[in-house]
Design an enzyme around this catalytic site. Structure first.
Site, PDB file in Angstrom:
ATOM      1  N   GLY A 228       0.794  -1.220   0.000  1.00  0.00           N
ATOM      2  CA  GLY A 228       0.000   0.000   0.000  1.00  0.00           C
ATOM      3  C   GLY A 228       0.821   1.261   0.000  1.00  0.00           C
ATOM      4  N   ASP A 229       2.095   1.156  -0.421  1.00  0.00           N
ATOM      5  CA  ASP A 229       2.942   2.349  -0.441  1.00  0.00           C
ATOM      6  C   ASP A 229       4.047   2.132  -1.467  1.00  0.00           C
ATOM      7  OD1 ASP A 229       4.391   4.798   0.542  1.00  0.00           O
ATOM      8  OD2 ASP A 229       2.911   4.637   2.147  1.00  0.00           O
ATOM      9  N   ASP A 230       5.203   2.793  -1.279  1.00  0.00           N
ATOM     10  CA  ASP A 230       6.268   2.669  -2.263  1.00  0.00           C
ATOM     11  C   ASP A 230       6.655   1.202  -2.468  1.00  0.00           C
ATOM     12  OD1 ASP A 230       6.402   5.438  -2.516  1.00  0.00           O
ATOM     13  OD2 ASP A 230       7.933   5.616  -0.951  1.00  0.00           O
ATOM     14  N   SER A 252       2.429   2.514  -4.582  1.00  0.00           N
ATOM     15  CA  SER A 252       2.707   3.771  -5.282  1.00  0.00           C
ATOM     16  C   SER A 252       3.998   3.711  -6.095  1.00  0.00           C
ATOM     17  CB  SER A 252       2.754   4.937  -4.287  1.00  0.00           C
ATOM     18  OG  SER A 252       3.615   4.666  -3.207  1.00  0.00           O
TER      19      SER A 252
END
Length: 443
Positions: A228-230, A252
């Site tokens: 849910g992120d980098d 991301s």
């Protein structure tokens, strides 16, 4: 004789006050879970693991049996030398949130900390089917989509390591970032799988696949990351990083940054390549993010920051396949203070010689790129080569909703070679506070 006595005491609970289950055979230490001596009931294995590394962490091998291990306490296995680790088992970290929030080990960046600090010289880790499991659902629910939380631990941090080789490792449901490479050099991580997924209404915020910081000569290849992120982030003072053959699902995407957070410690990121990357259903694709030019006490990152100097240069994003990506390409120079546009042209970070090459696929909205460089430091030598991105709707022959801009948008601002050698085809002005989380078409 001393090693045999130490092993005897560890086995029978007379060393450090804890029962350990380590079989020491010369330079090999075989680890078995305490649960095998407790009728299968989960028992903390952290002291067993520490004991094994104390016995065999120099010129030895630590072997985790193909069993389930439970870790209730922080672990520090650093200063290893010529050590091999074979992880056939699954290591589960406890869900005792109050304990971890107050005991996890600070790693020196932002307010981050870790549950396992690991490092040394000439060290290998071979997963061989084993995994690290952070029991992350407890953390995703507890954090409730908020930003960085002091004490929320990174699953494993590779610290002060030289000639580190990690392969065939799975990190499941990480509590926070899955891994972190810091103050290290000559590190290779191959065939790594990361999965952070939530089964309730809360997302998996801050579950980066890995971040690098103050490290150089790093190779990351053959990864699959669902989070849910980098997917992979090159933070400050990362040099000579090579990332290849990675699939990013959700999250991301690939990023440089964030950099420029601390006024007293300049960030220099250079000589970085991301290539042969697949981005599926992600918020972003390939981007550069820096902080604004002066410090703010409250930011979207959950801590203070800004005002740091330095540069990002000689970065290539090459051979990217994009599927339904919110914002495929971006440069933002006020990544955590976008709500206040008056700060977004003040960055002290110089961005130059960045190339996006051979990008194909689909954007979720009508925007392929937003590149806004600070007026204080316009970007030089920014290049697009063979960038072909089309909105999902356009590929289906459908109109784009609630906008008059039916062609793909390339937003630009303060790029010195924009109208000469960039190859960017800019057709729209890039707002200085355009966020990384795009939720609608550009109007």
């Amino acid at each position: 004789m001393a090693r045999l006595i130490l092993y005897f005491l560890a086995c029978y609970g007379l060393f450090n006050g804890s029962l350990s289950y380590v079989v020491n055979n010369g330079t090999d230490c075989y680890l078995y879970p305490e649960s095998t001596t407790h009728n299968g009931q989960p028992v903390d294995d952290s002291q067993s693991i520490q004991s094994a590394f104390e016995l065999c962490g120099t010129n030895g091998t630590v072997r985790f049996a193909k069993e389930t291990f439970y870790v209730d306490r922080v672990m520090n296995t650093t200063n290893l030398l010529n050590c091999n680790v074979v992880l056939k088992g699954d290591v589960y970290f406890s869900t005792n949130v109050p304990y971890w929030l107050s005991h996890s080990i600070n790693v020196g960046l932002q307010n981050q900390s870790t549950s396992w600090l690991f490092g040394g010289t000439n060290v290998t880790i071979d997963g061989e089917g084993g995994s690290l499991n952070g029991n992350g659902q407890t953390w995703y629910t507890q954090n409730a989509n908020n930003s960085n939380e002091p004490g929320r631990p990174i699953t494993i941090t590779f610290f002060n390591s030289t000639n580190l080789w990690v392969e065939n490792l799975s990190i499941i449901q990480p509590q926070f970032w899955a891994s972190f490479i810091t103050y290290s050099k000559n590190v290779t991580m191959r065939n790594v799988f990361v999965n952070a997924t939530s089964n309730d209404e809360w997302g998996t915020v801050n579950t980066d696949g890995t971040d690098t910081w103050n490290s150089h000569d790093i190779i990351l290849e053959d990864w699959i990351v669902q989070n849910g992120d980098d997917c992979i982030a090159a933070k400050g003072n990362t040099t000579n990083l090579y990332v290849r053959n990675v699939t990013c699902i959700g999250g991301s995407g690939m990023t440089i940054g964030s950099v420029g957070q601390y006024p007293l410690t300049p960030d220099y990121d250079e000589d970085i390549i991301f290539e042969d990357v697949r981005i599926v259903g992600s918020m972003d694709g390939a981007y550069v993010k820096t902080w604004q030019g002066f410090e703010e006490t409250t930011t979207g990152n959950g801590d203070s920051g800004g005002g740091g100097s330095g540069y990002v240069r000689n970065v290539t994003f090459r051979n990217f396949e994009l599927t339904n990506v919110g914002l495929p390409i971006q440069i933002s120079q006020c990544i955590y203070s976008e709500s206040a546009s008056d700060t977004c042209d003040t960055s002290k970070m110089q961005v130059s010689n960045i190339t996006w090459q051979n990008f194909t696929g689909t954007s979720r909205f009508n925007i392929a790129a937003s590149l806004h460089c600070a007026t204080s430091h316009p970007c030089s030598d920014i290049y697009f080569k063979d960038v072909n991105i089309t909105s999902v709707n356009a590929t289906l022959g459908l109109p784009l909703w609630d906008t008059d801009l039916q062609e793909e948008v390339y937003q630009c601002g303060n790029i010195l070679n924009q109208n000469s050698t960039s190859g960017i085809g800019c057709n729209h002005w890039a707002p200085n506070n355009y966020g990384q989380g795009v939720t609608e078409n550009v109007k």
